[in-house]
Write a protein that holds these residues in place. Structure first.
Motif, PDB file in Angstrom:
ATOM      1  N   MET A  36       0.824  -1.201   0.000  1.00  0.00           N
ATOM      2  CA  MET A  36       0.000   0.000   0.000  1.00  0.00           C
ATOM      3  C   MET A  36       0.862   1.256   0.000  1.00  0.00           C
ATOM      4  N   LYS A  37       1.935   1.258   0.786  1.00  0.00           N
ATOM      5  CA  LYS A  37       2.822   2.421   0.785  1.00  0.00           C
ATOM      6  C   LYS A  37       3.458   2.609  -0.581  1.00  0.00           C
ATOM      7  N   LEU A  38       3.909   1.515  -1.192  1.00  0.00           N
ATOM      8  CA  LEU A  38       4.491   1.621  -2.525  1.00  0.00           C
ATOM      9  C   LEU A  38       3.442   2.065  -3.531  1.00  0.00           C
ATOM     10  N   GLY A  39       2.245   1.506  -3.447  1.00  0.00           N
ATOM     11  CA  GLY A  39       1.178   1.888  -4.365  1.00  0.00           C
ATOM     12  C   GLY A  39       0.827   3.360  -4.261  1.00  0.00           C
ATOM     13  N   LEU A  40       0.805   3.895  -3.050  1.00  0.00           N
ATOM     14  CA  LEU A  40       0.532   5.321  -2.870  1.00  0.00           C
ATOM     15  C   LEU A  40       1.685   6.173  -3.404  1.00  0.00           C
ATOM     16  N   ASN A  41       2.925   5.702  -3.221  1.00  0.00           N
ATOM     17  CA  ASN A  41       4.068   6.396  -3.822  1.00  0.00           C
ATOM     18  C   ASN A  41       3.913   6.474  -5.332  1.00  0.00           C
ATOM     19  N   LEU A  42       3.549   5.358  -5.959  1.00  0.00           N
ATOM     20  CA  LEU A  42       3.371   5.328  -7.409  1.00  0.00           C
ATOM     21  C   LEU A  42       2.194   6.206  -7.836  1.00  0.00           C
ATOM     22  N   ALA A  43       1.161   6.257  -7.011  1.00  0.00           N
ATOM     23  CA  ALA A  43      -0.001   7.085  -7.338  1.00  0.00           C
ATOM     24  C   ALA A  43       0.368   8.561  -7.354  1.00  0.00           C
ATOM     25  N   PHE A  44       1.061   9.019  -6.313  1.00  0.00           N
ATOM     26  CA  PHE A  44       1.465  10.424  -6.288  1.00  0.00           C
ATOM     27  C   PHE A  44       2.451  10.717  -7.418  1.00  0.00           C
ATOM     28  N   ASN A  45       3.351   9.780  -7.673  1.00  0.00           N
ATOM     29  CA  ASN A  45       4.305   9.955  -8.763  1.00  0.00           C
ATOM     30  C   ASN A  45       3.581  10.186 -10.079  1.00  0.00           C
ATOM     31  N   ARG A  46       2.545   9.416 -10.323  1.00  0.00           N
ATOM     32  CA  ARG A  46       1.806   9.558 -11.579  1.00  0.00           C
ATOM     33  C   ARG A  46       1.021  10.863 -11.618  1.00  0.00           C
ATOM     34  N   SER A  47       0.442  11.236 -10.474  1.00  0.00           N
ATOM     35  CA  SER A  47      -0.373  12.448 -10.457  1.00  0.00           C
ATOM     36  C   SER A  47       0.455  13.691 -10.738  1.00  0.00           C
ATOM     37  N   PHE A  48       1.756  13.647 -10.453  1.00  0.00           N
ATOM     38  CA  PHE A  48       2.631  14.785 -10.721  1.00  0.00           C
ATOM     39  C   PHE A  48       3.033  14.884 -12.187  1.00  0.00           C
ATOM     40  N   SER A  49       2.642  13.916 -13.022  1.00  0.00           N
ATOM     41  CA  SER A  49       3.205  13.807 -14.369  1.00  0.00           C
ATOM     42  C   SER A  49       2.301  14.336 -15.480  1.00  0.00           C
ATOM     43  N   ILE A  50       1.038  14.637 -15.184  1.00  0.00           N
ATOM     44  CA  ILE A  50       0.187  15.310 -16.163  1.00  0.00           C
ATOM     45  C   ILE A  50       0.809  16.673 -16.471  1.00  0.00           C
ATOM     46  N   PRO A  51       0.936  17.065 -17.741  1.00  0.00           N
ATOM     47  CA  PRO A  51       1.661  18.309 -18.075  1.00  0.00           C
ATOM     48  C   PRO A  51       1.239  19.528 -17.275  1.00  0.00           C
ATOM     49  N   ALA A  52      -0.068  19.795 -17.153  1.00  0.00           N
ATOM     50  CA  ALA A  52      -0.511  20.993 -16.447  1.00  0.00           C
ATOM     51  C   ALA A  52      -0.110  20.952 -14.976  1.00  0.00           C
ATOM     52  N   ILE A  53      -0.206  19.780 -14.357  1.00  0.00           N
ATOM     53  CA  ILE A  53       0.151  19.633 -12.950  1.00  0.00           C
ATOM     54  C   ILE A  53       1.662  19.711 -12.773  1.00  0.00           C
ATOM     55  N   ALA A  54       2.393  19.046 -13.662  1.00  0.00           N
ATOM     56  CA  ALA A  54       3.849  19.047 -13.567  1.00  0.00           C
ATOM     57  C   ALA A  54       4.422  20.443 -13.709  1.00  0.00           C
ATOM     58  N   ALA A  55       3.840  21.254 -14.595  1.00  0.00           N
ATOM     59  CA  ALA A  55       4.354  22.607 -14.827  1.00  0.00           C
ATOM     60  C   ALA A  55       4.276  23.443 -13.556  1.00  0.00           C
ATOM     61  N   VAL A  56       3.203  23.275 -12.798  1.00  0.00           N
ATOM     62  CA  VAL A  56       3.055  24.045 -11.565  1.00  0.00           C
ATOM     63  C   VAL A  56       4.080  23.606 -10.531  1.00  0.00           C
ATOM     64  N   HIS A  57       4.293  22.300 -10.423  1.00  0.00           N
ATOM     65  CA  HIS A  57       5.237  21.803  -9.428  1.00  0.00           C
ATOM     66  C   HIS A  57       6.667  22.231  -9.733  1.00  0.00           C
ATOM     67  N   THR A  58       7.049  22.270 -10.998  1.00  0.00           N
ATOM     68  CA  THR A  58       8.394  22.753 -11.295  1.00  0.00           C
ATOM     69  C   THR A  58       8.498  24.246 -11.012  1.00  0.00           C
ATOM     70  N   ALA A  59       7.402  24.980 -11.177  1.00  0.00           N
ATOM     71  CA  ALA A  59       7.423  26.413 -10.890  1.00  0.00           C
ATOM     72  C   ALA A  59       7.570  26.686  -9.392  1.00  0.00           C
ATOM     73  N   THR A  60       6.918  25.889  -8.550  1.00  0.00           N
ATOM     74  CA  THR A  60       7.022  26.111  -7.107  1.00  0.00           C
ATOM     75  C   THR A  60       8.370  25.668  -6.564  1.00  0.00           C
ATOM     76  N   GLY A  61       8.981  24.665  -7.210  1.00  0.00           N
ATOM     77  CA  GLY A  61      10.240  24.133  -6.704  1.00  0.00           C
ATOM     78  C   GLY A  61      10.077  23.201  -5.524  1.00  0.00           C
ATOM     79  N   GLU A  62       8.824  22.958  -5.101  1.00  0.00           N
ATOM     80  CA  GLU A  62       8.604  22.109  -3.928  1.00  0.00           C
ATOM     81  C   GLU A  62       9.128  20.694  -4.130  1.00  0.00           C
ATOM     82  N   LEU A  63       8.939  20.155  -5.326  1.00  0.00           N
ATOM     83  CA  LEU A  63       9.361  18.779  -5.587  1.00  0.00           C
ATOM     84  C   LEU A  63      10.775  18.685  -6.152  1.00  0.00           C
ATOM     85  N   THR A  64      11.285  19.768  -6.665  1.00  0.00           N
ATOM     86  CA  THR A  64      12.609  19.713  -7.283  1.00  0.00           C
ATOM     87  C   THR A  64      13.704  20.313  -6.415  1.00  0.00           C
ATOM     88  N   GLU A  65      13.344  21.224  -5.517  1.00  0.00           N
ATOM     89  CA  GLU A  65      14.340  21.872  -4.665  1.00  0.00           C
ATOM     90  C   GLU A  65      14.199  21.490  -3.197  1.00  0.00           C
TER      91      GLU A  65
END
Length: 290
Positions: A36-65
């Motif tokens: 379940m922990k691994l499955g939730l990790n994979l779920a969040f990983n996938r949710s960050f990968s839609i272009p519109a969602i990913a663009a915001v996360h790279t802009a905030t730097g929360e996931l990259t910095e």
């Protein structure tokens, strides 16, 4: 063998329409903690990968910095809600913090729905493929009802009316929107350390290929991840199937629920306050997601 199925027997006596929280807690804390922990990790990983969602996360730097803190904060908020439900003080506070993080922004309902769909579908499918047993209908229903309630309390609308409908909606949206994009690739490189940490030390030299093998082809394309060699993919599949079989026939019921001694993270070795989880308000941009 009978003892191995004791939790399932108890789950089948419960009513998922009323007892969905207890069922979902049992899945996470006793029946399938690693999966379940691994499955939730994979779920969040996938949710960050839609272009519109990913663009915001790279802009905030929360996931990259601030990768480790962002991952830990997300996990803590989620697990606090699972462990405590939405009506107990800590669960209410975690939900309140989630809503505070999102409230200032104009987030499209479909973005919320996609993240919710990832959390419902991806871990359940992982269990169906690699769990020591298949999730039963009560467990699928309870999973859906937990996240439907979370969605409702976050103000998400148009939530599909069952697990099956959620799965159909998720597959259609995923096929249409999970497309190759540089932002998702940047986030994937930053966050794959979370999955690398789940690779046994003996297999560490193959860690990157094994992580890539956990992704399906669509996610690999979206994040510009090369397809691992077929022996790695086949070896991972067989190893996980063997693990499931050994757990089924030789495993024992866990006596201590996951997080029985509290939730430990690298970011907060001495504990944390729920109100402090998440990004600082002055780090936010127009549309943060999840």
């Amino acid at each position: 063998m009978r003892k191995r199925y004791a939790n399932l027997a108890r789950i089948r006596t419960l009513d998922p329409e009323r007892d969905w929280l207890e069922i979902y807690q049992t899945m996470l804390r006793l029946e399938f903690p690693w999966d379940m922990k691994l499955g939730l990790n994979l779920a969040f990983n996938r949710s960050f990968s839609i272009p519109a969602i990913a663009a915001v996360h790279t802009a905030t730097g929360e996931l990259t910095e601030r990768t480790q803190k962002r991952i830990d904060d997300t996990g803590l908020l989620m697990y606090e809600m699972v462990l405590n439900g939405f009506d107990q003080p800590r669960g209410r506070e975690a939900l309140r913090r989630v809503n505070q993080i999102h409230r200032p922004y104009d987030i499209p309902n479909e973005d919320y729905l996609y993240v919710l769909g990832c959390l419902v579908v991806i871990p359940t499918r992982w269990l169906g493929r690699y769990g020591w047993r298949q999730p039963c209908c009560h467990e699928r229903r309870a999973t859906y009802l937990f996240y439907r309630e979370l969605g409702r309390r976050m103000g998400i609308t148009e939530i599909p009316s069952s697990y099956e409908e959620c799965e159909v909606w998720f597959d259609a949206y995923d096929a249409a929107h999970l497309t190759p994009n540089d932002d998702a690739a940047v986030i994937e490189r930053a966050t794959r350390s979370l999955l690398l940490g789940r690779i046994p030390r003996l297999l560490a030299p193959l860690g990157n290929e094994l992580v890539s093998a956990m992704y399906d082809e669509r996610l690999r394309r979206a994040t510009w991840v090369a397809t691992p060699a077929w022996p790695v993919r086949a070896g991972l599949h067989l190893a996980l199937k063997l693990r499931a079989r050994l757990q089924q026939w030789a495993g024992t019921q866990s006596k201590r629920p996951l997080f029985a001694e509290g939730i430990r993270t690298n970011t907060y070795p001495d504990g944390y306050e729920i109100s402090m989880l998440g990004p600082d308000s002055n780090q936010a941009v127009r549309r943060p997601i999840a």
